[in-house]
Design a protein around this motif. Structure first.
Motif, PDB file in Angstrom:
ATOM      1  N   ALA A 151      36.637  27.527  42.793  1.00 39.96           N
ATOM      2  CA  ALA A 151      36.880  28.864  42.238  1.00 39.96           C
ATOM      3  C   ALA A 151      37.161  29.890  43.320  1.00 39.96           C
ATOM      4  O   ALA A 151      37.882  30.856  43.081  1.00 39.96           O
ATOM      5  N   MET A 152      36.607  29.698  44.509  1.00 36.06           N
ATOM      6  CA  MET A 152      36.811  30.657  45.602  1.00 36.06           C
ATOM      7  C   MET A 152      37.953  30.263  46.528  1.00 36.06           C
ATOM      8  O   MET A 152      38.249  30.976  47.484  1.00 36.06           O
ATOM      9  N   SER A 153      38.610  29.135  46.256  1.00 33.75           N
ATOM     10  CA  SER A 153      39.701  28.697  47.128  1.00 33.75           C
ATOM     11  C   SER A 153      40.894  29.652  47.015  1.00 33.75           C
ATOM     12  O   SER A 153      41.106  30.269  45.970  1.00 33.75           O
ATOM     13  N   PRO A 154      41.662  29.790  48.076  1.00 34.87           N
ATOM     14  CA  PRO A 154      42.840  30.665  48.028  1.00 34.87           C
ATOM     15  C   PRO A 154      43.818  30.286  46.911  1.00 34.87           C
ATOM     16  O   PRO A 154      44.444  31.163  46.315  1.00 34.87           O
ATOM     17  N   GLU A 155      43.935  28.995  46.613  1.00 32.50           N
ATOM     18  CA  GLU A 155      44.847  28.566  45.545  1.00 32.50           C
ATOM     19  C   GLU A 155      44.452  29.180  44.204  1.00 32.50           C
ATOM     20  O   GLU A 155      45.321  29.539  43.412  1.00 32.50           O
ATOM     21  N   ILE A 156      43.166  29.279  43.953  1.00 28.28           N
ATOM     22  CA  ILE A 156      42.693  29.841  42.682  1.00 28.28           C
ATOM     23  C   ILE A 156      42.635  31.364  42.754  1.00 28.28           C
ATOM     24  O   ILE A 156      43.127  32.046  41.856  1.00 28.28           O
ATOM     25  N   THR A 157      42.034  31.928  43.799  1.00 27.32           N
ATOM     26  CA  THR A 157      41.878  33.389  43.854  1.00 27.32           C
ATOM     27  C   THR A 157      43.225  34.103  43.888  1.00 27.32           C
ATOM     28  O   THR A 157      43.331  35.231  43.401  1.00 27.32           O
ATOM     29  N   ASN A 158      44.258  33.452  44.412  1.00 27.78           N
ATOM     30  CA  ASN A 158      45.586  34.079  44.426  1.00 27.78           C
ATOM     31  C   ASN A 158      46.249  34.084  43.055  1.00 27.78           C
ATOM     32  O   ASN A 158      47.236  34.785  42.845  1.00 27.78           O
ATOM     33  N   GLU A 159      45.720  33.299  42.127  1.00 23.33           N
ATOM     34  CA  GLU A 159      46.277  33.262  40.774  1.00 23.33           C
ATOM     35  C   GLU A 159      45.707  34.347  39.857  1.00 23.33           C
ATOM     36  O   GLU A 159      46.103  34.441  38.704  1.00 23.33           O
ATOM     37  N   PHE A 160      44.772  35.120  40.349  1.00 18.09           N
ATOM     38  CA  PHE A 160      44.210  36.212  39.549  1.00 18.09           C
ATOM     39  C   PHE A 160      45.139  37.413  39.588  1.00 18.09           C
ATOM     40  O   PHE A 160      45.754  37.704  40.609  1.00 18.09           O
ATOM     41  N   GLU A 161      45.194  38.119  38.491  1.00 14.60           N
ATOM     42  CA  GLU A 161      46.002  39.328  38.410  1.00 14.60           C
ATOM     43  C   GLU A 161      45.213  40.517  38.958  1.00 14.60           C
ATOM     44  O   GLU A 161      44.005  40.617  38.761  1.00 14.60           O
ATOM     45  N   GLY A 162      45.884  41.402  39.661  1.00 15.87           N
ATOM     46  CA  GLY A 162      45.293  42.661  40.090  1.00 15.87           C
ATOM     47  C   GLY A 162      44.196  42.568  41.130  1.00 15.87           C
ATOM     48  O   GLY A 162      43.377  43.477  41.228  1.00 15.87           O
ATOM     49  N   GLY A 163      44.126  41.479  41.892  1.00 11.67           N
ATOM     50  CA  GLY A 163      43.119  41.351  42.934  1.00 11.67           C
ATOM     51  C   GLY A 163      41.755  40.890  42.464  1.00 11.67           C
ATOM     52  O   GLY A 163      40.793  40.878  43.235  1.00 11.67           O
ATOM     53  N   ARG A 164      41.640  40.469  41.206  1.00  7.05           N
ATOM     54  CA  ARG A 164      40.345  40.084  40.637  1.00  7.05           C
ATOM     55  C   ARG A 164      39.707  38.874  41.310  1.00  7.05           C
ATOM     56  O   ARG A 164      38.513  38.655  41.182  1.00  7.05           O
ATOM     57  N   GLY A 165      40.473  38.073  42.015  1.00 11.72           N
ATOM     58  CA  GLY A 165      39.934  36.879  42.663  1.00 11.72           C
ATOM     59  C   GLY A 165      38.804  37.180  43.621  1.00 11.72           C
ATOM     60  O   GLY A 165      37.862  36.397  43.762  1.00 11.72           O
ATOM     61  N   LYS A 166      38.864  38.349  44.264  1.00 11.92           N
ATOM     62  CA  LYS A 166      37.794  38.675  45.209  1.00 11.92           C
ATOM     63  C   LYS A 166      36.459  38.902  44.505  1.00 11.92           C
ATOM     64  O   LYS A 166      35.405  38.762  45.109  1.00 11.92           O
ATOM     65  N   LEU A 167      36.493  39.208  43.210  1.00 12.75           N
ATOM     66  CA  LEU A 167      35.246  39.395  42.464  1.00 12.75           C
ATOM     67  C   LEU A 167      34.492  38.074  42.295  1.00 12.75           C
ATOM     68  O   LEU A 167      33.268  38.069  42.219  1.00 12.75           O
ATOM     69  N   VAL A 168      35.223  36.961  42.256  1.00 17.44           N
ATOM     70  CA  VAL A 168      34.557  35.656  42.160  1.00 17.44           C
ATOM     71  C   VAL A 168      33.745  35.414  43.430  1.00 17.44           C
ATOM     72  O   VAL A 168      32.587  34.976  43.367  1.00 17.44           O
ATOM     73  N   THR A 169      34.328  35.718  44.576  1.00 12.96           N
ATOM     74  CA  THR A 169      33.616  35.549  45.844  1.00 12.96           C
ATOM     75  C   THR A 169      32.398  36.459  45.905  1.00 12.96           C
ATOM     76  O   THR A 169      31.315  36.040  46.325  1.00 12.96           O
ATOM     77  N   GLN A 170      32.541  37.705  45.460  1.00  6.90           N
ATOM     78  CA  GLN A 170      31.395  38.626  45.424  1.00  6.90           C
ATOM     79  C   GLN A 170      30.319  38.112  44.483  1.00  6.90           C
ATOM     80  O   GLN A 170      29.129  38.209  44.785  1.00  6.90           O
ATOM     81  N   ALA A 171      30.716  37.563  43.351  1.00 12.06           N
ATOM     82  CA  ALA A 171      29.751  37.043  42.382  1.00 12.06           C
ATOM     83  C   ALA A 171      28.954  35.880  42.963  1.00 12.06           C
ATOM     84  O   ALA A 171      27.730  35.807  42.795  1.00 12.06           O
ATOM     85  N   MET A 172      29.641  34.994  43.665  1.00 10.06           N
ATOM     86  CA  MET A 172      28.940  33.841  44.247  1.00 10.06           C
ATOM     87  C   MET A 172      28.008  34.281  45.376  1.00 10.06           C
ATOM     88  O   MET A 172      26.922  33.735  45.533  1.00 10.06           O
ATOM     89  N   ALA A 173      28.394  35.269  46.143  1.00  6.39           N
ATOM     90  CA  ALA A 173      27.498  35.807  47.187  1.00  6.39           C
ATOM     91  C   ALA A 173      26.273  36.427  46.531  1.00  6.39           C
ATOM     92  O   ALA A 173      25.141  36.228  46.972  1.00  6.39           O
ATOM     93  N   TRP A 174      26.476  37.176  45.448  1.00  3.64           N
ATOM     94  CA  TRP A 174      25.369  37.805  44.720  1.00  3.64           C
ATOM     95  C   TRP A 174      24.420  36.744  44.176  1.00  3.64           C
ATOM     96  O   TRP A 174      23.204  36.914  44.179  1.00  3.64           O
ATOM     97  N   ALA A 175      24.971  35.616  43.711  1.00  5.50           N
ATOM     98  CA  ALA A 175      24.156  34.531  43.140  1.00  5.50           C
ATOM     99  C   ALA A 175      23.551  33.634  44.205  1.00  5.50           C
ATOM    100  O   ALA A 175      22.945  32.620  43.888  1.00  5.50           O
TER     101      ALA A 175
END
Length: 179
Positions: A151-175
């Protein structure tokens, strides 16, 4: 006199009213990243929705929805989790609704790195454990369950619209994933 059935969702705006409000006011949203946990409470899978954007491109996203007038955050989260993941998803909302971040979207490039061409929006972002079966609903084509690494790989995070991919990385750091 009208014979129409009263609107069961009086918090909704008509399309015209919503467009007008978006041009004048920040809109408030909730966003939820569904996760599956192991027996020790560690994230082992991240659930991402796969849907087509307005241009017809397929992109990853997560559960998201507007907070309606007079609707609590807890009710809003449950409404959108059930709407996007199905009624058998069995999400577990935390006792206190402290988001892992507050995301701010702008209709133009900004320092937040998050964009939404339609509006200025503020989103309360949550990680929500899900225990049941998920079935994509509404406009989602699939609920893709993947490891946090995927989920945090560049291949996946680059497929998010509007920069949302970085929120997955923030979520995993929070968890505390990976620590």
């Amino acid at each position: 006199m009208t014979v129409r059935t009263p609107d069961p969702n009086p918090g909704w705006l008509s399309d015209t009213e919503l467009t007008s409000a978006r041009a004048r006011l920040p809109m408030v949203y909730v966003e939820a990243i569904p996760v599956r946990l192991d027996g020790h409470g560690r994230v082992v899978e991240v659930g991402l929705l796969y849907r087509a954007d307005t241009s017809g491109n397929f992109r990853y996203t997560f559960v998201s929805g507007r907070v309606l007038y007079m609707q609590s955050i807890r009710d809003t989260l449950m409404t959108h989790l059930e709407k996007d993941l199905g009624t058998l998803a069995m999400p577990q909302l935390p006792m206190t609704l402290q988001p892992f971040t507050v995301a701010e979207y702008f209709p133009y490039a900004s320092s937040s790195g998050l964009t939404d061409d339609r509006q200025h929006a503020v989103a309360l972002c949550y990680v929500v454990p899900v225990r049941g079966d998920t079935q994509p609903r509404q406009d989602a084509l699939d609920v893709a369950w993947m490891t946090p690494e995927q989920a945090m790989s560049p291949e996946i995070t680059n497929e998010f619209e509007g920069g949302r991919g970085k929120l997955v990385t923030q979520a995993m750091a929070w968890a505390n994933w990976g620590f």
